[in-house]
Design an enzyme around this catalytic site. Structure first.
Site, PDB file in Angstrom:
ATOM      1  N   ASP A 183       9.478  -1.261   3.773  1.00  0.00           N
ATOM      2  CA  ASP A 183      10.456  -0.525   4.577  1.00  0.00           C
ATOM      3  C   ASP A 183       9.858   0.171   5.800  1.00  0.00           C
ATOM      4  O   ASP A 183      10.588   0.821   6.550  1.00  0.00           O
ATOM      5  CB  ASP A 183      11.292   0.447   3.729  1.00  0.00           C
ATOM      6  CG  ASP A 183      10.468   1.426   2.924  1.00  0.00           C
ATOM      7  OD1 ASP A 183       9.227   1.321   2.939  1.00  0.00           O
ATOM      8  OD2 ASP A 183      11.073   2.290   2.273  1.00  0.00           O
ATOM      9  N   GLU A 268      -6.025   5.232  -0.651  1.00  0.00           N
ATOM     10  CA  GLU A 268      -6.647   4.576   0.492  1.00  0.00           C
ATOM     11  C   GLU A 268      -8.162   4.824   0.484  1.00  0.00           C
ATOM     12  O   GLU A 268      -8.954   3.917   0.737  1.00  0.00           O
ATOM     13  CB  GLU A 268      -6.029   5.091   1.808  1.00  0.00           C
ATOM     14  CG  GLU A 268      -4.562   4.707   2.016  1.00  0.00           C
ATOM     15  CD  GLU A 268      -3.565   5.639   1.326  1.00  0.00           C
ATOM     16  OE1 GLU A 268      -4.000   6.539   0.553  1.00  0.00           O
ATOM     17  OE2 GLU A 268      -2.355   5.482   1.560  1.00  0.00           O
TER      18      GLU A 268
END
Lengths: 322, 322
Positions: A183, A268
């Site tokens: 998205d 991350e």
């Protein structure tokens, strides 16, 4: 009422990440700038896969054949209540990716097997793709009532994509790997910026972490810090949408992966920490002063009228795919 | 706290509709199927525009020149607090439209003048476009505390686009007009389906009105009813995304327009009622059995960390456009 609302939100967060991965295969790399692998250590041999490991999933082919439908089973309705926007989001993202030359899209569903709905969208998209699946193990999903951030989302799926790259790509193959969400909004310029990635390239991300933008701070062409609103002491305070990795660097570090038990905001870092140091990051997007990707989110649609009509036997035709 | 939250939502709803209009100019219409204008009455002469009418806005050129910035004014920050996702949504929609042949995009902002931010996105998009603006008059905006649905949104802007079509298009010019919203999701097939529109064509819309899908019900190639969850007695129980209008039919009915005071859910009917009867609707998308457009909505991002950092003088760089 309060409890019910909270449960609805939890269901949304748990299922909202399909885990989409986009392996950008750069076909025309500049021969005058060979990839700098930061003096990567000699590549150790890959250990054989452990079928009892929670991340293990059996190898599958490029386009796994689907079993024929059982004629004795009634047709499955295409209605997937927890994630009604899935098809729309994939259609829209595929239109973006269709503009990008030399791109291969690796889509990993959080499911036991690739679904017909996603497979149909991919086949119709015109984009070169590989369709995989990797189900998040129950112990990494969180229980009902757990906060949505207790476990990072999409770790298994991204690791599945990494395994696919390691299984199928040659060690010296050029390419750039980017982890795309279904998205987010991607400017086409972003893909041009990341094309020259040698190690790990970075850029700003808009509308993320409660900020207008997060970004690496650059001085004299080097990353010297990060603008972020949350835990700036993280080794790599970057959103997943804010970096890409050179395929050769990735293949030279066969153990680099996303830690599915990483603390909130450290997913991350768990991956990038196995590849580079912050000082080695390669700034893009005009020294990280241009926003070319936005962390947009699609609202979960309210389907109250649908539920009412279904109770009266007048719901929307379940044979029409949405 | 409750009051504050409600106000935030109201601001969002009031400003969330830019009013985007997409005049699909079909260049290669089939000469064997000339448009059927339903025996439209002879076209009455257009009355001269009334500058005191609330909908009046002075004519503007194709790409109005912007005044140069005042050197004595500090640079305006590009931060537009009530609608931070505007640029991202336009970028994403432009990528969809860029795939569609022979399309002209008419963008109407709800503002006193076209903004530099939107103009920049349009100029960089590669899509043929016209950039206009029409501000919703204060008496049609609703006051703080009014429910968001008291007045229909986007009526002035769509009427401005209609006026542009009437001012600039020749009476016999072929073309198809579609009213696009900036956060919906459009399959590329939708544009092929609407290309053959003669009068008003219709198709299903996904994730709208609290339903999985709304759609016209078709029997023997004719629309005989509507599947909808709300006020099925409306003359045209259709969402704005669910129909397109032939340009010749539109130009043959110079008074057809959106009623900015239409009751909730009747905006589409106020326009279509001046053009056709429900029985004249032309079903598309396999007799209205395929969902090719989804009424997706983009979440308003939470910018709490941004506000905190700004209070400390450490907010995101206001010179970086998001």
């Amino acid at each position: 009422m309060r409890l019910r609302l909270r449960n609805i939100f939890l269901v949304y967060f748990v299922v909202s990440l399909v885990g989409l991965f986009c392996a950008l295969r750069e076909l025309g790399e500049d021969p005058f700038h060979p990839p700098d692998l930061f003096k990567a250590p000699p590549i150790p041999p890959m250990p054989p896969p452990d079928p009892f490991h929670p991340l293990y999933s059996p190898p599958d082919s490029f386009h796994p054949p689907r079993p024929p439908p059982d004629p004795f089973q009634p047709p499955q309705p295409h209605f997937s209540p927890p994630r009604p926007v899935q098809k729309a989001e994939l259609v829209r993202l595929s239109q973006t990716l269709l503009h990008v030359p030399a791109l291969h899209w690796v889509v990993v569903e959080d499911a036991a097997a690739p679904s017909a709905l996603v497979g149909g969208v991919l086949a119709a998209s015109g984009v070169s793709f590989t369709h995989l699946s990797a189900e998040t193990p129950p112990d990494l999903r969180g229980r009902p009532g757990d906060p949505s951030w207790l476990f990072p989302r999409g770790a298994e799926q991204r690791n599945r994509a990494l395994r696919w790259l390691r299984d199928t790509r040659g060690r010296d193959e050029p390419g750039v790997v980017y982890f795309a969400d279904d998205d987010n909004t991607y400017s086409l310029r972003l893909f041009e910026e990341m094309r020259s990635t040698r190690g790990v390239s970075v850029w700003p991300v808009g509308l993320v972490g409660g900020l207008r933008l997060e970004r690496p701070l650059v001085s004299q062409g080097r990353v010297v810090g990060f603008h972020t609103g949350w835990r700036p002491e993280r080794p790599f305070p970057l959103d997943m949408a804010g970096f890409a990795v050179g395929l050769r660097l990735l293949l030279a570090h066969p153990r680099a992966r996303f830690d599915p038990r990483a603390e909130r905001g450290f997913l991350e870092s768990s991956f990038l920490g196995g590849l580079v140091t912050p000082a080695q990051l390669e700034p893009r997007a005009d020294n990280c002063t241009q926003v070319l990707v936005w962390h947009t989110r699609t609202e979960k649609p309210k389907l109250r009228q649908e539920e009412q009509l279904q109770r009266q036997g007048r719901g929307s035709d379940p044979n029409i795919e949405v």
